[in-house]
Design a protein around this motif. Structure first.
Motif, PDB file in Angstrom:
ATOM      1  N   VAL A 211       0.828  -1.200   0.000  1.00  0.00           N
ATOM      2  CA  VAL A 211       0.000   0.000   0.000  1.00  0.00           C
ATOM      3  C   VAL A 211       0.864   1.252   0.000  1.00  0.00           C
ATOM      4  O   VAL A 211       0.672   2.163  -0.825  1.00  0.00           O
ATOM      5  N   THR A 212       1.824   1.337   0.922  1.00  0.00           N
ATOM      6  CA  THR A 212       2.653   2.541   0.989  1.00  0.00           C
ATOM      7  C   THR A 212       3.488   2.733  -0.270  1.00  0.00           C
ATOM      8  O   THR A 212       3.767   3.865  -0.673  1.00  0.00           O
ATOM      9  N   ASP A 213       3.877   1.631  -0.917  1.00  0.00           N
ATOM     10  CA  ASP A 213       4.690   1.741  -2.127  1.00  0.00           C
ATOM     11  C   ASP A 213       3.879   2.195  -3.338  1.00  0.00           C
ATOM     12  O   ASP A 213       4.431   2.798  -4.266  1.00  0.00           O
ATOM     13  N   ASN A 214       2.564   1.943  -3.342  1.00  0.00           N
ATOM     14  CA  ASN A 214       1.783   2.136  -4.560  1.00  0.00           C
ATOM     15  C   ASN A 214       0.599   3.092  -4.429  1.00  0.00           C
ATOM     16  O   ASN A 214      -0.066   3.372  -5.435  1.00  0.00           O
ATOM     17  N   ILE A 215       0.311   3.571  -3.221  1.00  0.00           N
ATOM     18  CA  ILE A 215      -0.914   4.340  -3.023  1.00  0.00           C
ATOM     19  C   ILE A 215      -0.962   5.596  -3.892  1.00  0.00           C
ATOM     20  O   ILE A 215      -2.019   5.959  -4.435  1.00  0.00           O
ATOM     21  N   ALA A 216       0.168   6.271  -4.072  1.00  0.00           N
ATOM     22  CA  ALA A 216       0.174   7.482  -4.896  1.00  0.00           C
ATOM     23  C   ALA A 216      -0.202   7.160  -6.339  1.00  0.00           C
ATOM     24  O   ALA A 216      -0.986   7.896  -6.969  1.00  0.00           O
ATOM     25  N   ALA A 217       0.319   6.067  -6.872  1.00  0.00           N
ATOM     26  CA  ALA A 217      -0.013   5.664  -8.245  1.00  0.00           C
ATOM     27  C   ALA A 217      -1.475   5.249  -8.348  1.00  0.00           C
ATOM     28  O   ALA A 217      -2.144   5.548  -9.360  1.00  0.00           O
ATOM     29  N   TRP A 218      -2.003   4.591  -7.328  1.00  0.00           N
ATOM     30  CA  TRP A 218      -3.408   4.181  -7.346  1.00  0.00           C
ATOM     31  C   TRP A 218      -4.322   5.396  -7.361  1.00  0.00           C
ATOM     32  O   TRP A 218      -5.326   5.415  -8.074  1.00  0.00           O
ATOM     33  N   VAL A 219      -3.994   6.403  -6.546  1.00  0.00           N
ATOM     34  CA  VAL A 219      -4.811   7.623  -6.505  1.00  0.00           C
ATOM     35  C   VAL A 219      -4.810   8.297  -7.872  1.00  0.00           C
ATOM     36  O   VAL A 219      -5.859   8.743  -8.374  1.00  0.00           O
ATOM     37  N   THR A 220      -3.655   8.377  -8.502  1.00  0.00           N
ATOM     38  CA  THR A 220      -3.565   8.988  -9.832  1.00  0.00           C
ATOM     39  C   THR A 220      -4.408   8.221 -10.840  1.00  0.00           C
ATOM     40  O   THR A 220      -5.128   8.819 -11.657  1.00  0.00           O
ATOM     41  N   GLU A 221      -4.354   6.891 -10.791  1.00  0.00           N
ATOM     42  CA  GLU A 221      -5.139   6.075 -11.722  1.00  0.00           C
ATOM     43  C   GLU A 221      -6.636   6.271 -11.501  1.00  0.00           C
ATOM     44  O   GLU A 221      -7.403   6.368 -12.473  1.00  0.00           O
ATOM     45  N   LEU A 222      -7.047   6.339 -10.253  1.00  0.00           N
ATOM     46  CA  LEU A 222      -8.467   6.535  -9.962  1.00  0.00           C
ATOM     47  C   LEU A 222      -8.957   7.896 -10.458  1.00  0.00           C
ATOM     48  O   LEU A 222     -10.067   8.016 -10.985  1.00  0.00           O
ATOM     49  N   LYS A 223      -8.153   8.907 -10.301  1.00  0.00           N
ATOM     50  CA  LYS A 223      -8.560  10.249 -10.697  1.00  0.00           C
ATOM     51  C   LYS A 223      -8.604  10.413 -12.212  1.00  0.00           C
ATOM     52  O   LYS A 223      -9.269  11.329 -12.718  1.00  0.00           O
ATOM     53  N   THR A 224      -7.897   9.563 -12.935  1.00  0.00           N
ATOM     54  CA  THR A 224      -7.851   9.697 -14.391  1.00  0.00           C
ATOM     55  C   THR A 224      -8.687   8.637 -15.098  1.00  0.00           C
ATOM     56  O   THR A 224      -8.587   8.499 -16.325  1.00  0.00           O
ATOM     57  N   MET A 225      -9.522   7.909 -14.360  1.00  0.00           N
ATOM     58  CA  MET A 225     -10.388   6.914 -14.995  1.00  0.00           C
ATOM     59  C   MET A 225     -11.377   7.606 -15.928  1.00  0.00           C
ATOM     60  O   MET A 225     -11.973   8.633 -15.587  1.00  0.00           O
ATOM     61  N   GLU A 226     -11.559   7.024 -17.104  1.00  0.00           N
ATOM     62  CA  GLU A 226     -12.442   7.626 -18.097  1.00  0.00           C
ATOM     63  C   GLU A 226     -13.891   7.618 -17.608  1.00  0.00           C
ATOM     64  O   GLU A 226     -14.364   6.637 -17.034  1.00  0.00           O
ATOM     65  N   GLU A 227     -14.568   8.734 -17.859  1.00  0.00           N
ATOM     66  CA  GLU A 227     -16.005   8.892 -17.594  1.00  0.00           C
ATOM     67  C   GLU A 227     -16.360   8.715 -16.117  1.00  0.00           C
ATOM     68  O   GLU A 227     -17.507   8.436 -15.796  1.00  0.00           O
ATOM     69  N   LYS A 228     -15.395   8.887 -15.219  1.00  0.00           N
ATOM     70  CA  LYS A 228     -15.688   8.731 -13.799  1.00  0.00           C
ATOM     71  C   LYS A 228     -15.600  10.055 -13.033  1.00  0.00           C
ATOM     72  O   LYS A 228     -16.471  10.415 -12.260  1.00  0.00           O
ATOM     73  N   ASP A 229     -14.499  10.799 -13.251  1.00  0.00           N
ATOM     74  CA  ASP A 229     -14.284  12.062 -12.532  1.00  0.00           C
ATOM     75  C   ASP A 229     -14.437  11.851 -11.024  1.00  0.00           C
ATOM     76  O   ASP A 229     -15.267  12.480 -10.349  1.00  0.00           O
ATOM     77  N   ILE A 230     -13.628  10.943 -10.482  1.00  0.00           N
ATOM     78  CA  ILE A 230     -13.754  10.553  -9.077  1.00  0.00           C
ATOM     79  C   ILE A 230     -13.091  11.597  -8.177  1.00  0.00           C
ATOM     80  O   ILE A 230     -11.939  11.973  -8.378  1.00  0.00           O
ATOM     81  N   TRP A 231     -13.855  12.034  -7.199  1.00  0.00           N
ATOM     82  CA  TRP A 231     -13.358  12.970  -6.174  1.00  0.00           C
ATOM     83  C   TRP A 231     -12.718  12.127  -5.071  1.00  0.00           C
ATOM     84  O   TRP A 231     -13.352  11.261  -4.483  1.00  0.00           O
ATOM     85  N   MET A 232     -11.442  12.374  -4.773  1.00  0.00           N
ATOM     86  CA  MET A 232     -10.699  11.547  -3.821  1.00  0.00           C
ATOM     87  C   MET A 232     -10.588  12.265  -2.473  1.00  0.00           C
ATOM     88  O   MET A 232     -10.118  13.407  -2.392  1.00  0.00           O
ATOM     89  N   VAL A 233     -11.041  11.563  -1.422  1.00  0.00           N
ATOM     90  CA  VAL A 233     -11.037  12.114  -0.064  1.00  0.00           C
ATOM     91  C   VAL A 233     -10.144  11.237   0.822  1.00  0.00           C
ATOM     92  O   VAL A 233     -10.243  10.010   0.785  1.00  0.00           O
ATOM     93  N   ALA A 234      -9.295  11.863   1.615  1.00  0.00           N
ATOM     94  CA  ALA A 234      -8.440  11.159   2.568  1.00  0.00           C
ATOM     95  C   ALA A 234      -8.893  11.492   3.980  1.00  0.00           C
ATOM     96  O   ALA A 234      -9.112  12.667   4.314  1.00  0.00           O
ATOM     97  N   GLN A 235      -9.038  10.480   4.821  1.00  0.00           N
ATOM     98  CA  GLN A 235      -9.426  10.682   6.215  1.00  0.00           C
ATOM     99  C   GLN A 235      -8.252  10.331   7.124  1.00  0.00           C
ATOM    100  O   GLN A 235      -7.616   9.289   6.962  1.00  0.00           O
ATOM    101  N   ILE A 236      -7.979  11.188   8.098  1.00  0.00           N
ATOM    102  CA  ILE A 236      -6.891  10.924   9.047  1.00  0.00           C
ATOM    103  C   ILE A 236      -7.385  11.174  10.469  1.00  0.00           C
ATOM    104  O   ILE A 236      -8.086  12.144  10.742  1.00  0.00           O
ATOM    105  N   SER A 237      -7.019  10.281  11.377  1.00  0.00           N
ATOM    106  CA  SER A 237      -7.319  10.471  12.795  1.00  0.00           C
ATOM    107  C   SER A 237      -6.282  11.401  13.401  1.00  0.00           C
ATOM    108  O   SER A 237      -5.087  11.284  13.112  1.00  0.00           O
ATOM    109  N   CYS A 238      -6.720  12.315  14.241  1.00  0.00           N
ATOM    110  CA  CYS A 238      -5.816  13.349  14.765  1.00  0.00           C
ATOM    111  C   CYS A 238      -5.439  13.133  16.229  1.00  0.00           C
ATOM    112  O   CYS A 238      -4.255  13.003  16.559  1.00  0.00           O
ATOM    113  N   CYS A 239      -6.411  13.122  17.115  1.00  0.00           N
ATOM    114  CA  CYS A 239      -6.121  13.102  18.552  1.00  0.00           C
ATOM    115  C   CYS A 239      -6.166  11.709  19.164  1.00  0.00           C
ATOM    116  O   CYS A 239      -6.037  11.566  20.377  1.00  0.00           O
TER     117      CYS A 239
END
Length: 390
Positions: A162-190
């Motif tokens: 996951v850590t080695d490939n997550i950036a490439a996966w996000v790029t692929e998802l955002k460039t999928m044809e006819e999808k226009d996927i909005w990518m949201v990241a959730q992080i726990s803080c406290c």
């Protein structure tokens, strides 16, 4: 016959009388300067003002002689203290939420992050337009190779597929044809078990000095400046990776359960403060700091936050410190975990409280539900899969 005078009258010398006022004025000035430097050592400053006490006019009471023979005036001791008012968050100007489009996302938990699952969820986005990835769960382990100072110092991610490939996966998802996927990241803080165990200075402690841990996990001190910088750095990395929106989870203060008649638990904080520490100051101060530090994020990127109590949806929750009225002013969206029966009432509460002054509540209030797609402009769908057959 003309008379000859017996005596010669000499010519009279003219006197310059104009110099007399100038000489007098100059003398007064000189006298004033001499008096100023002469009597200033007799000046006595008191709470009632400044007075000149010449020799022979001193009062015996309240005077003393120091080791060099100088008179020292002694005054009555006055107790003085500085009082700082608590922050007034009602004066914060609303700046967030302009031109925010609805988000309708499928939630993907940290343990479910893999290429096949991401592509499968993306293919099912019929009514939705986004994927929400849990990039930092409450365990604290990051799902990308963060180069932030804290991550490198304390080893807060493990190298994996996951850590080695997550950036490439996000790029692929955002460039999928006819999808226009909005990518949201959730992080726990406290809530961050890894950071609390590896960097003890970050941990939230009880007044007995023990790290505070409950059913949520190990808690981090929201006042800690290092934590605040860490979260800002993580958000910046996620934006750079290609995420369109970052949502902060667990921006709250723990509310310990106490038995009847038992005194509330007290906590020790890692930062020096000029005001009395409270959950509201801790959480709202944290939220304002992060929002302010990220106000110059790349254009089009959104910053959102969770609230975790019904009370905080309509105002200030003195227990967990959250305040959605404030959050809506500085965060683009507010997320809230609810269910199919109450999310409409939650939306009504937000509208009734008048929390949203920019944009619409339907786009900026995001119900997070399990196994149900709300008839609402924005929603996060969590699929609770049935257990596999034995």
């Amino acid at each position: 016959m003309a008379r000859n005078p017996e005596f010669y009258k000499g010519s009279r010398k003219k006197r310059n009388y104009a110099l007399i006022p100038f000489v007098i004025a100059l003398s007064l000035v000189v006298l004033g300067v001499v008096l100023f430097y002469t009597v200033q050592k007799y000046a006595v400053i008191s709470k009632d003002g400044v007075e000149v006490v010449l020799p022979g006019m001193e009062q015996d009471e309240g005077t003393a002689i120091d080791s060099q023979g100088h008179e020292v005036k002694e005054f009555e001791t006055v107790d003085a203290s500085l009082v700082f008012d608590q922050p007034d968050y009602s004066r914060v100007e609303a700046t967030a939420g302009r031109n925010v489009r609805p988000v309708r996302a499928i939630y993907i938990a940290s343990e479910d992050l893999n290429y096949e699952n991401l592509m499968e969820k993306a293919g099912r986005l019929n009514d939705g337009n986004a994927l929400l990835l849990q990039m930092k769960p409450r365990s604290g382990a990051l799902n990308w190779p963060s180069q932030s100072e804290a991550a490198l110092s304390y080893g807060l991610y493990y190298q994996s597929e996951v850590t080695d490939n997550i950036a490439a996966w996000v790029t692929e998802l955002k460039t999928m044809e006819e999808k226009d996927i909005w990518m949201v990241a959730q992080i726990s803080c406290c809530v961050d078990g890894m950071l609390a165990s590896r960097a003890t200075s970050f941990a939230l402690r009880t007044d007995y000095g023990a790290d505070y841990i409950d059913d949520y996990g190990a808690w981090i001190d929201p006042y800690n400046p290092g934590l605040r910088r860490y979260i800002v750095e993580l958000c910046e990395e996620l934006y750079a990776m290609g995420f369109d929106e970052v949502v902060l989870a667990d921006v709250m203060h723990p509310v310990p359960e106490t038995n009847k008649g038992q005194a509330p638990m007290k906590f020790m904080y890692s930062a020096e403060m000029s005001t009395e520490p409270t959950p509201v100051n801790a959480v709202c101060g944290f939220a304002l700091y992060v929002a302010n530090e990220l106000k110059d994020r790349p254009a089009g990127k959104l910053l959102s936050i969770y609230v975790d109590s019904a009370k905080s949806l309509v105002g200030e929750d003195a227990g967990n410190g959250q305040n959605s009225v404030l959050f809506f002013k500085v965060y683009d969206r507010v997320y809230y975990s609810t269910d199919m029966y109450t999310f409409t009432y939650n939306l009504q509460d937000v509208e009734y409280a008048g929390s949203v002054s920019i944009g619409t509540p339907a786009a900026r209030f995001v119900p997070v539900v399990i196994n149900y797609l709300p008839k609402h402009n924005s929603w996060i769908y969590i699929e609770n899969l049935p257990p596999a057959d034995n």
